[in-house]
Design a protein around this motif. Structure first.
Motif, PDB file in Angstrom:
ATOM      1  N   ARG A  13       0.827  -1.216   0.000  1.00  0.00           N
ATOM      2  CA  ARG A  13       0.000   0.000   0.000  1.00  0.00           C
ATOM      3  C   ARG A  13       0.856   1.260   0.000  1.00  0.00           C
ATOM      4  O   ARG A  13       0.543   2.236  -0.676  1.00  0.00           O
ATOM      5  N   VAL A  14       1.928   1.237   0.781  1.00  0.00           N
ATOM      6  CA  VAL A  14       2.809   2.402   0.852  1.00  0.00           C
ATOM      7  C   VAL A  14       3.408   2.680  -0.526  1.00  0.00           C
ATOM      8  O   VAL A  14       3.389   3.819  -1.004  1.00  0.00           O
ATOM      9  N   PHE A  15       3.914   1.654  -1.186  1.00  0.00           N
ATOM     10  CA  PHE A  15       4.490   1.848  -2.517  1.00  0.00           C
ATOM     11  C   PHE A  15       3.426   2.264  -3.527  1.00  0.00           C
ATOM     12  O   PHE A  15       3.689   3.069  -4.427  1.00  0.00           O
ATOM     13  N   GLU A  16       2.219   1.760  -3.364  1.00  0.00           N
ATOM     14  CA  GLU A  16       1.120   2.140  -4.254  1.00  0.00           C
ATOM     15  C   GLU A  16       0.814   3.630  -4.123  1.00  0.00           C
ATOM     16  O   GLU A  16       0.557   4.304  -5.124  1.00  0.00           O
ATOM     17  N   THR A  17       0.866   4.160  -2.914  1.00  0.00           N
ATOM     18  CA  THR A  17       0.593   5.594  -2.738  1.00  0.00           C
ATOM     19  C   THR A  17       1.643   6.433  -3.449  1.00  0.00           C
ATOM     20  O   THR A  17       1.312   7.450  -4.065  1.00  0.00           O
ATOM     21  N   ALA A  18       2.913   6.008  -3.391  1.00  0.00           N
ATOM     22  CA  ALA A  18       3.976   6.743  -4.092  1.00  0.00           C
ATOM     23  C   ALA A  18       3.815   6.600  -5.601  1.00  0.00           C
ATOM     24  O   ALA A  18       3.948   7.579  -6.346  1.00  0.00           O
ATOM     25  N   ARG A  19       3.515   5.405  -6.062  1.00  0.00           N
ATOM     26  CA  ARG A  19       3.363   5.128  -7.495  1.00  0.00           C
ATOM     27  C   ARG A  19       2.203   5.917  -8.095  1.00  0.00           C
ATOM     28  O   ARG A  19       2.268   6.378  -9.232  1.00  0.00           O
ATOM     29  N   GLU A  20       1.145   6.072  -7.326  1.00  0.00           N
ATOM     30  CA  GLU A  20      -0.047   6.754  -7.824  1.00  0.00           C
ATOM     31  C   GLU A  20      -0.083   8.243  -7.478  1.00  0.00           C
ATOM     32  O   GLU A  20      -1.025   8.940  -7.849  1.00  0.00           O
ATOM     33  N   GLY A  21       0.933   8.718  -6.751  1.00  0.00           N
ATOM     34  CA  GLY A  21       0.990  10.138  -6.416  1.00  0.00           C
ATOM     35  C   GLY A  21      -0.046  10.577  -5.402  1.00  0.00           C
ATOM     36  O   GLY A  21      -0.464  11.734  -5.397  1.00  0.00           O
ATOM     37  N   ALA A  24      -1.031  12.937   0.057  1.00  0.00           N
ATOM     38  CA  ALA A  24      -1.612  13.092   1.400  1.00  0.00           C
ATOM     39  C   ALA A  24      -1.652  11.758   2.135  1.00  0.00           C
ATOM     40  O   ALA A  24      -1.365  11.695   3.339  1.00  0.00           O
ATOM     41  N   GLU A  25      -1.990  10.699   1.430  1.00  0.00           N
ATOM     42  CA  GLU A  25      -2.028   9.379   2.051  1.00  0.00           C
ATOM     43  C   GLU A  25      -0.612   8.907   2.408  1.00  0.00           C
ATOM     44  O   GLU A  25      -0.387   8.334   3.478  1.00  0.00           O
ATOM     45  N   LEU A  26       0.340   9.173   1.534  1.00  0.00           N
ATOM     46  CA  LEU A  26       1.730   8.793   1.812  1.00  0.00           C
ATOM     47  C   LEU A  26       2.245   9.516   3.047  1.00  0.00           C
ATOM     48  O   LEU A  26       2.928   8.920   3.883  1.00  0.00           O
ATOM     49  N   VAL A  27       1.902  10.793   3.180  1.00  0.00           N
ATOM     50  CA  VAL A  27       2.317  11.569   4.351  1.00  0.00           C
ATOM     51  C   VAL A  27       1.811  10.917   5.638  1.00  0.00           C
ATOM     52  O   VAL A  27       2.533  10.861   6.635  1.00  0.00           O
ATOM     53  N   LYS A  28       0.605  10.396   5.611  1.00  0.00           N
ATOM     54  CA  LYS A  28       0.069   9.718   6.800  1.00  0.00           C
ATOM     55  C   LYS A  28       0.923   8.503   7.161  1.00  0.00           C
ATOM     56  O   LYS A  28       1.194   8.246   8.338  1.00  0.00           O
ATOM     57  N   TYR A  29       1.337   7.744   6.159  1.00  0.00           N
ATOM     58  CA  TYR A  29       2.215   6.596   6.428  1.00  0.00           C
ATOM     59  C   TYR A  29       3.559   7.059   6.990  1.00  0.00           C
ATOM     60  O   TYR A  29       4.080   6.467   7.944  1.00  0.00           O
ATOM     61  N   LEU A  30       4.104   8.113   6.413  1.00  0.00           N
ATOM     62  CA  LEU A  30       5.384   8.628   6.909  1.00  0.00           C
ATOM     63  C   LEU A  30       5.240   9.140   8.339  1.00  0.00           C
ATOM     64  O   LEU A  30       6.108   8.869   9.185  1.00  0.00           O
ATOM     65  N   ASP A  31       4.154   9.836   8.607  1.00  0.00           N
ATOM     66  CA  ASP A  31       3.913  10.339   9.966  1.00  0.00           C
ATOM     67  C   ASP A  31       3.733   9.193  10.965  1.00  0.00           C
ATOM     68  O   ASP A  31       4.048   9.338  12.141  1.00  0.00           O
ATOM     69  N   LEU A  47      10.992   7.381  -3.357  1.00  0.00           N
ATOM     70  CA  LEU A  47      11.386   8.490  -4.215  1.00  0.00           C
ATOM     71  C   LEU A  47      11.602   8.029  -5.658  1.00  0.00           C
ATOM     72  O   LEU A  47      11.184   8.705  -6.601  1.00  0.00           O
ATOM     73  N   ILE A  48      12.235   6.901  -5.846  1.00  0.00           N
ATOM     74  CA  ILE A  48      12.439   6.375  -7.201  1.00  0.00           C
ATOM     75  C   ILE A  48      11.096   6.098  -7.864  1.00  0.00           C
ATOM     76  O   ILE A  48      10.873   6.452  -9.023  1.00  0.00           O
ATOM     77  N   VAL A  49      10.197   5.471  -7.129  1.00  0.00           N
ATOM     78  CA  VAL A  49       8.878   5.131  -7.682  1.00  0.00           C
ATOM     79  C   VAL A  49       8.104   6.399  -8.058  1.00  0.00           C
ATOM     80  O   VAL A  49       7.557   6.501  -9.160  1.00  0.00           O
ATOM     81  N   ALA A  50       8.067   7.372  -7.164  1.00  0.00           N
ATOM     82  CA  ALA A  50       7.342   8.612  -7.443  1.00  0.00           C
ATOM     83  C   ALA A  50       7.986   9.384  -8.597  1.00  0.00           C
ATOM     84  O   ALA A  50       7.286   9.964  -9.430  1.00  0.00           O
ATOM     85  N   SER A  51       9.302   9.371  -8.664  1.00  0.00           N
ATOM     86  CA  SER A  51      10.017  10.056  -9.746  1.00  0.00           C
ATOM     87  C   SER A  51       9.728   9.407 -11.091  1.00  0.00           C
ATOM     88  O   SER A  51       9.513  10.098 -12.094  1.00  0.00           O
ATOM     89  N   HIS A  52       9.728   8.107 -11.111  1.00  0.00           N
ATOM     90  CA  HIS A  52       9.453   7.364 -12.346  1.00  0.00           C
ATOM     91  C   HIS A  52       8.067   7.688 -12.894  1.00  0.00           C
ATOM     92  O   HIS A  52       7.866   7.766 -14.108  1.00  0.00           O
TER      93      HIS A  52
END
Length: 104
Positions: A13-21, A24-31, A47-52
């Protein structure tokens, strides 16, 4: 208690949030304690996933939280390499501004 299957589900799920941009949801996981440099078995970081995928807002949040832009995945690619391969110029500029460098 969280079992191994639950942990794998959360990681996906965490990687999916980065992949899909879904920043806000990713920030919740980081927090909640997910490391900003969380890494998949093939060496991809958030970062690689979001950049790609060209998600500038997500990339910027990760950089602002200290994501390591110099990390290399098993293919030898950094976040900057990934952004450039996909012609995500704004993401590449953000990475360069954060100190990323092109490797020869």
């Amino acid at each position: 208690m969280t079992g191994p299957d639950d942990i794998i589900t959360i990681a996906l799920r965490v990687f999916e949030t980065a992949r899909e941009g879904r920043t806000a949801e990713l920030v919740k996981y980081l927090d909640a304690g997910v490391p900003v440099d969380f890494t998949s078995p093939n060496g991809d970081t958030l970062l690689i996933v979001a950049s790609h995928q060209g998600h500038l807002d997500t990339v910027q949040v990760l950089l602002d939280r200290g994501a390591d832009h110099s990390r290399v995945n098993k293919l030898g690619d950094t976040a900057l390499d990934s952004a450039l391969m996909q012609n995500h110029d704004e993401v590449a500029r953000a990475l360069l501004k954060a100190g990323a460098v092109l490797e020869p």
